[in-house]
Each structure stands twice: as structure tokens, then as C-alpha cells.
Enzyme design. Structure first.
Site, mmCIF file in Angstrom:
data_model
loop_
_atom_site.group_PDB
_atom_site.id
_atom_site.type_symbol
_atom_site.label_atom_id
_atom_site.label_comp_id
_atom_site.label_asym_id
_atom_site.label_seq_id
_atom_site.Cartn_x
_atom_site.Cartn_y
_atom_site.Cartn_z
ATOM 1 N N CYS A 292 10.660 9.067 -1.740
ATOM 2 C CA CYS A 292 10.066 10.386 -1.882
ATOM 3 C C CYS A 292 10.573 10.945 -3.194
ATOM 4 O O CYS A 292 11.772 11.104 -3.369
ATOM 5 C CB CYS A 292 10.485 11.259 -0.707
ATOM 6 S SG CYS A 292 9.931 12.956 -0.873
ATOM 7 N N ASN B 62 9.146 4.084 3.899
ATOM 8 C CA ASN B 62 8.891 3.488 5.215
ATOM 9 C C ASN B 62 10.178 2.869 5.730
ATOM 10 O O ASN B 62 11.121 2.645 4.977
ATOM 11 C CB ASN B 62 7.841 2.382 5.091
ATOM 12 C CG ASN B 62 6.482 2.922 4.726
ATOM 13 O OD1 ASN B 62 6.078 2.853 3.577
ATOM 14 N ND2 ASN B 62 5.787 3.470 5.686
ATOM 15 N N HIS C 123 3.525 3.785 12.853
ATOM 16 C CA HIS C 123 3.869 3.759 11.431
ATOM 17 C C HIS C 123 4.991 4.776 11.229
ATOM 18 O O HIS C 123 4.801 5.958 11.467
ATOM 19 C CB HIS C 123 2.609 4.152 10.646
ATOM 20 C CG HIS C 123 2.783 4.265 9.173
ATOM 21 N ND1 HIS C 123 2.456 3.221 8.321
ATOM 22 C CD2 HIS C 123 3.214 5.281 8.396
ATOM 23 C CE1 HIS C 123 2.691 3.620 7.070
ATOM 24 N NE2 HIS C 123 3.146 4.849 7.089
ATOM 25 N N ARG D 11 0.845 -1.203 0.000
ATOM 26 C CA ARG D 11 0.000 0.000 0.000
ATOM 27 C C ARG D 11 0.885 1.260 0.000
ATOM 28 O O ARG D 11 1.024 1.929 -0.993
ATOM 29 C CB ARG D 11 -0.947 -0.049 1.214
ATOM 30 C CG ARG D 11 -2.143 0.880 1.098
ATOM 31 C CD ARG D 11 -1.841 2.295 1.517
ATOM 32 N NE ARG D 11 -1.317 2.370 2.879
ATOM 33 C CZ ARG D 11 -0.756 3.465 3.383
ATOM 34 N NH1 ARG D 11 -0.659 4.556 2.654
ATOM 35 N NH2 ARG D 11 -0.274 3.473 4.613
ATOM 36 N N ASP D 12 1.526 1.510 1.124
ATOM 37 C CA ASP D 12 2.313 2.743 1.250
ATOM 38 C C ASP D 12 3.486 2.747 0.275
ATOM 39 O O ASP D 12 3.821 3.774 -0.317
ATOM 40 C CB ASP D 12 2.835 2.868 2.689
ATOM 41 C CG ASP D 12 3.051 4.316 3.101
ATOM 42 O OD1 ASP D 12 2.994 5.192 2.224
ATOM 43 O OD2 ASP D 12 3.285 4.570 4.286
ATOM 44 N N HIS E 32 8.432 6.402 9.081
ATOM 45 C CA HIS E 32 9.181 6.584 7.836
ATOM 46 C C HIS E 32 10.640 6.869 8.177
ATOM 47 O O HIS E 32 10.946 7.380 9.246
ATOM 48 C CB HIS E 32 8.585 7.735 7.022
ATOM 49 C CG HIS E 32 7.346 7.336 6.265
ATOM 50 N ND1 HIS E 32 7.312 7.229 4.896
ATOM 51 C CD2 HIS E 32 6.119 6.986 6.701
ATOM 52 C CE1 HIS E 32 6.102 6.842 4.516
ATOM 53 N NE2 HIS E 32 5.353 6.688 5.586
HETATM 54 ZN ZN ZN Z 1 3.308 6.157 5.420
#
Ligand code: ZN
Length: 309
Positions: free
Chosen positions: A244, A253, A211, A14-15, A213
């Protein structure tokens, strides 16, 4: 989960994938999920129920979620931005729905075009929907406190604001909340302080996960702070994929492979077999040959004599 100290929740599908342009074929995603589950990864966030025109990469979330649900013992999670997404998630019979709420209201408006009040209303509708299901079919509803450690638009986020939103999410009907360092701003001292403040307001049992990063390289330090406090679920992404676009070389992540090594090396059981995890990494490397996979442990190998699981 039984026999496990820390639950690693893989969010690469997902991320990780959502910021990668190259579409990963549905069959490759299924192979990836199977390989992660075979390695012992207990929970996978398999996608997000957002309109396909917004995120073509995740257009196959229904098929992927239904596939993941066929794997015995695997906890299947999805991200849902709204009630419509929640209806889809329930149709797919997932175990956990995560709805993100940006503590930075500016970020919330830019991201989902909704104020806090509007988002909380949506959470309330989703909670109602879940309550109408038979008890044993109800998924867990988690409210994710995005930008909890700082925002790229608003900058510093007052910790009292994070606590207020955590309380509001619980009142709106969430089963639990999660802390989310969306922007990679967090440091270990802040992580410990914020966990303590949220616990004081809503109780330890309602905040179990974080969560993180690795935008500024603080990811694993923040993991240590989280597990020392007593959190038991850590999100990570295989190969740290995502990144990014505006910061070349910056991983997204925290890296699942390095996270598993850190936890197991400290004597915390993850239930994950490292060699099998590397086989899952190969699935990603083969399916996305142009995407750079991060991770120190995969490059260096395990220390001599190290034994996981
Ligand atoms: Zn995230």
C-alpha cells in the site's frame, strides 16, 4: 481439483503488479507463470482486461493470458471490469472471469464510476455472452464481493448488504461469488460469520473462495477461519507484493509462500512444492529488484524435517 485439499490461487500478476510502478517485462511474467505452474500452483489470475492507459502494467494481459493457456493443467483466471473486458477474456479462452463488485457503493462509484444497479446489469450482459458459447467452452463467471469486510470510505459494511449483493450477483447470472477483504479489515470471527450468512442465502457450492489482504497482519488467521468453515480456494500473492503506497512496510495480499507453509504444515494438501515455489520467487526478485518481497517462511526457511508434497 484432484488430490488437493485447498486450491491456492496466485494473484500476484494482477493484484500484486497493479500497484507497482516498475513495469514487469512480458517475458519475465511468462517465466513467473511457468515457474508457478511448475511448482504446482493450480490457478493463476494472470491479469486484468482494463484499458492500458489506466493500468500500463497490465497492458499485455492478452498475450500473458494466451501464453498461460498453453500450460497443461493450469487454471487461468483474469479480472474483468466490464463487458468489453469479458469479450477479451473469452477471446483469450481463459477458464475463469472475475468481475469485482464493491459492496460499498461509494467505493464502486469511485473505483469504476458505476452504481450497484449498473454493475449488476453489466454482469447480466457478461452472463448472456457466456451462455452463447458452446457448453464446453464456457468460462466460470465469479462475482467478487469487494470491500465485504469494511471500506476505507464508508467504514463498516452491513453484513446483510453483502448477502443481498451475493444474491443479486447469482440472480444476474454468476456461477459463484467470492468474498474479498479489499481493505484488510477482516477478522476471523467476522470471516466465519459472513461465510455462514452467504452460504445460507445462496448455498455452499456457490461460495468457495476468499481473497485476503494482510494489511493489519490478520491474513493467515483469516485463512484458518476460512478453511475451518470449509472454503477451498484461497487467493494469495507471491512475496505479498502490492503493498500500500500510503503504508510503508505493509504487505498487500497474503503471502503465497507463508500460505502454502501454513496449509501443508496443517496437513492440507496444496499440490505445491516449496523449493520450486522459491524458484518462482527468484524470478520475481530478479525481474523487480527494487520491489520488496515479503514472507516469513522464505526468510526463516522450512523447519527441519518438514516435507511438502
Ligand atoms: Zn486485492
Amino acid at each position: 481439483m484432484e488430490g488437493i485439499d485447498i486450491e491456492v490461487s496466485e494473484v500476484g500478476l494482477r493484484d500484486g503488479l497493479q500497484s507497482i510502478n516498475q513495469i514487469m517485462p512480458t517475458e519475465a511474467k511468462k517465466r513467473w507463470i511457468s515457474a508457478l505452474a511448475a511448482a504446482g500452483v493450480p490457478e493463476i489470475e494472470v491479469g486484468s482486461f482494463v484499458p492500458a492507459r489506466i493500468l500500463p502494467q497490465l497492458a499485455d494481459t492478452m498475450e500473458i493470458a494466451q501464453y498461460a493457456r498453453t500450460i497443461e493443467g493450469l487454471n487461468v483466471a483474469v479480472l474483468v471490469p466490464n463487458l468489453k473486458g469479458a469479450e477479451q477474456a473469452i477471446k483469450a479462452r481463459v477458464h475463469k472471469l472475475t468481475i469485482p463488485l464493491s459492496v460499498s457503493e461509494t467505493h464502486s462509484l469511485r473505483n469504476v464510476n458505476r452504481t450497484h444497479l449498473q454493475m449488476l446489469e453489466e454482469v447480466g450482459h457478461i452472463a448472456q455472452l457466456i451462455k452463447r458459447l458452446p457448453v464446453d467452452e464456457r468460462p466460470i463467471l465469479e462475482g467478487a464481493l469487494s470491500t465485504a469486510f469494511g471500506c476505507t470510505i464508508e467504514g463498516t459494511i452491513p453484513e446483510d448488504r453483502v448477502v443481498e449483493i451475493a444474491v443479486a450477483l447469482m440472480e444476474a447470472g454468476c456461477d459463484e461469488v467470492g468474498l474479498s477483504d479489499t481493505t484488510g479489515y477482516a477478522n476471523p470471527v467476522q470471516v466465519k460469520r459472513l461465510i455462514g450468512k452467504v452460504w445460507a442465502a445462496i448455498g455452499r457450492e456457490h461460495l468457495k473462495g476468499i481473497h485476503l489482504h494482510n494489511t493489519r497482519g490478520q491474513g493467515l488467521a483469516n485463512v484458518l477461519a476460512s478453511v475451518e468453515m470449509g472454503l477451498t480456494t484461497i487467493d494469495s500473492s507471491m512475496g505479498g507484493i502490492g503493498g500500500c503506497p500510503s503504508a510503508p512496510g505493509a504487505s498487500g495480499n497474503i503471502v503465497t509462500e507463508d500460505l502454502v507453509f501454513l496449509l501443508e504444515a496443517m496437513g492440507l494438501k496444496t499440490g505445491i512444492d516449496f523449493d520450486a515455489l522459491m524458484a518462482a520467487r527468484n524470478v520475481v526478485a530478479t525481474a523487480l529488484p527494487d520491489v520488496e518481497l515479503y514472507g516469513f517462511t522464505p526468510d526463516a526457511g522450512l523447519p527441519l524435517g518438514f516435507c511438502s508434497r
